[in-house]
Design a protein around this motif. Structure first.
Motif, mmCIF file in Angstrom:
data_model
loop_
_atom_site.group_PDB
_atom_site.id
_atom_site.type_symbol
_atom_site.label_atom_id
_atom_site.label_comp_id
_atom_site.label_asym_id
_atom_site.label_seq_id
_atom_site.Cartn_x
_atom_site.Cartn_y
_atom_site.Cartn_z
ATOM 1 N N GLU A 152 0.829 -1.221 0.000
ATOM 2 C CA GLU A 152 0.000 0.000 0.000
ATOM 3 C C GLU A 152 0.859 1.265 0.000
ATOM 4 N N ASP A 153 1.942 1.251 0.786
ATOM 5 C CA ASP A 153 2.827 2.432 0.841
ATOM 6 C C ASP A 153 3.353 2.748 -0.564
ATOM 7 N N VAL A 154 3.747 1.700 -1.254
ATOM 8 C CA VAL A 154 4.360 1.907 -2.579
ATOM 9 C C VAL A 154 3.307 2.363 -3.585
ATOM 10 N N TRP A 155 2.111 1.815 -3.497
ATOM 11 C CA TRP A 155 1.038 2.301 -4.395
ATOM 12 C C TRP A 155 0.785 3.787 -4.144
ATOM 13 N N PHE A 156 0.762 4.181 -2.856
ATOM 14 C CA PHE A 156 0.587 5.592 -2.508
ATOM 15 C C PHE A 156 1.634 6.468 -3.191
ATOM 16 N N GLY A 157 2.873 5.987 -3.192
ATOM 17 C CA GLY A 157 3.946 6.757 -3.838
ATOM 18 C C GLY A 157 3.668 6.960 -5.322
ATOM 19 N N PHE A 158 3.167 5.905 -5.980
ATOM 20 C CA PHE A 158 2.810 6.047 -7.406
ATOM 21 C C PHE A 158 1.651 7.036 -7.573
ATOM 22 N N TYR A 159 0.625 6.927 -6.732
ATOM 23 C CA TYR A 159 -0.526 7.844 -6.855
ATOM 24 C C TYR A 159 -0.044 9.286 -6.700
ATOM 25 N N HIS A 160 0.824 9.491 -5.709
ATOM 26 C CA HIS A 160 1.345 10.828 -5.419
ATOM 27 C C HIS A 160 2.102 11.379 -6.636
ATOM 28 N N TRP A 161 2.924 10.530 -7.240
ATOM 29 C CA TRP A 161 3.691 10.974 -8.417
ATOM 30 C C TRP A 161 2.737 11.265 -9.580
#
Ligand SMILES: *[C@@H]1O[C@H](CO)[C@@H](O)[C@H](O)[C@H]1NC(C)=O
Ligand SMILES: *[C@@H]1O[C@H](CO)[C@@H](O)[C@H](O)[C@H]1NC(C)=O
Ligand SMILES: *[C@@H]1O[C@H](CO)[C@@H](O)[C@H](O)[C@H]1NC(C)=O
Ligand SMILES: *[C@@H]1O[C@H](CO)[C@@H](O)[C@H](O)[C@H]1NC(C)=O
Ligand SMILES: *[C@@H]1O[C@H](CO)[C@@H](O)[C@H](O)[C@H]1NC(C)=O
Ligand SMILES: *[C@@H]1O[C@H](CO)[C@@H](O)[C@H](O)[C@H]1NC(C)=O
Ligand SMILES: *[C@@H]1O[C@H](CO)[C@@H](O)[C@H](O)[C@H]1NC(C)=O
Length: 381
Positions: A152-161
């Motif tokens: 989930e943390d890594v998906w968040f990073g993609f969404y943020h980018w």
């Protein structure tokens, strides 16, 4: 005197503004916390220079462009970028010391945010339980990549980018990684299903099933190449989207795989994933191993430029030969052995430049950034 409504507003507005500001403050703090936990896989986003050609390169393509017609640079085993020997040593308390050296596992050396800013648009990720069998994280075979970072943390990073780069489309190839020593059970499948079908994920993942559409439909989102099956999850949990690439159809270590991922629409993927050049005798050496992989890559890319223009092509330029003595690590295969032997990446660059304008499809690379101009040559910039 102000009319009554103004008087009320004059009283209420500062409260509203303060509430909005504290809400925003809270949201920013929460995001910062998630990104910090994701940093071992995501890295830190240092932004793009004004002159960067790769940061938002998709903005120059029209919405109607079909994804299968595009040239998309990708990274193989993307999450291994910080798996140096220092990192491996720091994780011995989880993995034990009976594990091959880090150089056997490490395939990249740039963080996810760097990859994104440098133009990479396809990521190869492999999940399994983190230590404790509670949360899901990322692995490369026995190598645990980050014990406290969750999927989930890594998906968040993609969404943020993506929020900052709304013209861009990113493809995520997601495997279940076996051989990690963690269990594969119903809870694991329920966990990944819940993550992928949450309200948040529904906003940021392209929801179509079994079809790859246009760039316009994929912009600002993640597109799933689903390289895992659900073996235990009940069929009632039916929100299963993406391109289904069943592991049973993806022949291991093959120079030529065809997967029909949508029978009724006759949608196929042509894949070269010949990663271990194991037809060669022990002691064959770097030059010979690299040439084998280069040949397999070329044979597939030639087809991508000349055949089936409306079907998906995926070519892995990445490889290894661990059994050789001395072993050809992913780095040696990609970049040569440091002296007289160029790697697959150096050999690939001039060929791609000569064939500029042709459709290559997806090309998955190891150590993509070490040969300057390689990503630009894949894209055709
Ligand atoms: C990368 O690995 C090193 C060594 O293990 C570690 O000190 C550093 O914090 C890691 N980088 C990130 C972004 O986690
Ligand atoms: C996680 O699963 C492994 C393999 O089944 C098991 O050996 C280990 O004890 C489990 N760990 C925890 C904390 O339950
Ligand atoms: C096959 O593709 C069509 C058209 O792109 C799509 O509507 C359909 O849902 C896909 N079918 C499956 C089983 O994925
Ligand atoms: C998507 O397609 C897969 C098989 O290709 C199928 O198992 C699944 O049920 C489909 N999901 C939906 C929501 O149609
Ligand atoms: C690099 O590979 C070549 C060809 O296999 C070999 O002759 C040479 O000794 C190797 N150099 C090193 C430093 O390993
Ligand atoms: C690679 O392909 C070239 C050109 O077809 C051929 O001459 C060469 O023998 C091949 N080498 C290997 C190691 O397969
Ligand atoms: C390239 O295409 C030809 C003709 O369809 C096929 O026979 C061959 O196996 C393909 N090569 C690869 C590496 O997929």
């Amino acid at each position: 005197m102000f009319p009554p409504t103004f008087r009320i507003l004059a009283f209420v507005l500062p409260v509203l503004i303060t509430a909005t500001t504290t809400q925003q403050f809270l949201a920013n703090a929460a995001l910062a916390d998630i990104l910090a936990r994701g940093a071992p896989i995501l890295g830190f986003d240092t932004g793009c220079s004004q002159t960067s050609k790769t940061c938002d390169w998709m903005r120059n393509y029209p919405d109607s462009t079909k994804l299968v017609h595009m040239n998309l640079p990708g990274t193989h085993d993307s999450a291994t970028w910080n798996y140096t020997q220092v990192t491996q040593d720091s994780l011995f308390r989880y993995t034990g010391t009976d594990i091959p050296p880090a150089e056997i596992f490490q395939c990249q050396d740039k963080s996810f945010f760097d990859m994104l800013n440098l133009g990479i648009r396809v990521f190869d990720l492999r999940f399994a339980y983190n230590p404790g069998n509670d949360t899901l994280g990322f692995h490369h075979s026995q190598a645990l990549l980050a014990p406290t970072t969750t999927v989930e943390d890594v998906w968040f990073g993609f969404y943020h980018w993506l929020e900052q780069h709304p013209t861009e489309a990113v493809l995520i190839s997601l495997n279940y990684e076996s051989g990690t020593g963690t269990p594969r059970d119903l809870k694991l499948e329920q966990d990944i299903y819940d993550i992928m079908s949450s309200d948040l994920a529904s906003q940021y993942w392209v929801q179509t099933n079994g079809s790859l559409g246009t760039l316009g439909e994929a912009r600002g989102k993640l597109t799933l190449l689903r390289r895992y099956d659900y073996e235990f999850l009940p069929a009632s949990e039916s929100k299963r989207f993406g391109i289904p690439f069943s592991p049973s159809a993806w022949t291991d270590n093959s120079p030529s795989i065809t997967i029909v991922y949508n029978t009724s629409a006759q949608q196929k993927a042509f894949i070269e994933d010949y990663y271990e050049t194991n037809g060669l005798p022990i002691g064959a050496g770097a030059a010979e191993n690299i040439q084998w992989k280069y040949n397999a890559t070329m044979a597939h890319l030639l087809n991508a430029t000349t055949q089936n223009p409306d079907q998906l092509y995926i070519t892995f330029a990445s490889s290894e030969h661990d059994e050789d003595v001395p072993p050809e690590t992913p780095r040696i295969q990609a970049l040569g052995n440091g002296t007289d032997t160029p790697g697959v990446n150096q050999k690939l660059l001039p060929w791609l430049q000569e064939h500029k304008g042709k459709r290559f499809g997806i090309i998955m690379l190891d150590f993509f950034d070490s040969v300057p101009g390689l990503v630009e040559a894949v894209i055709g910039l």
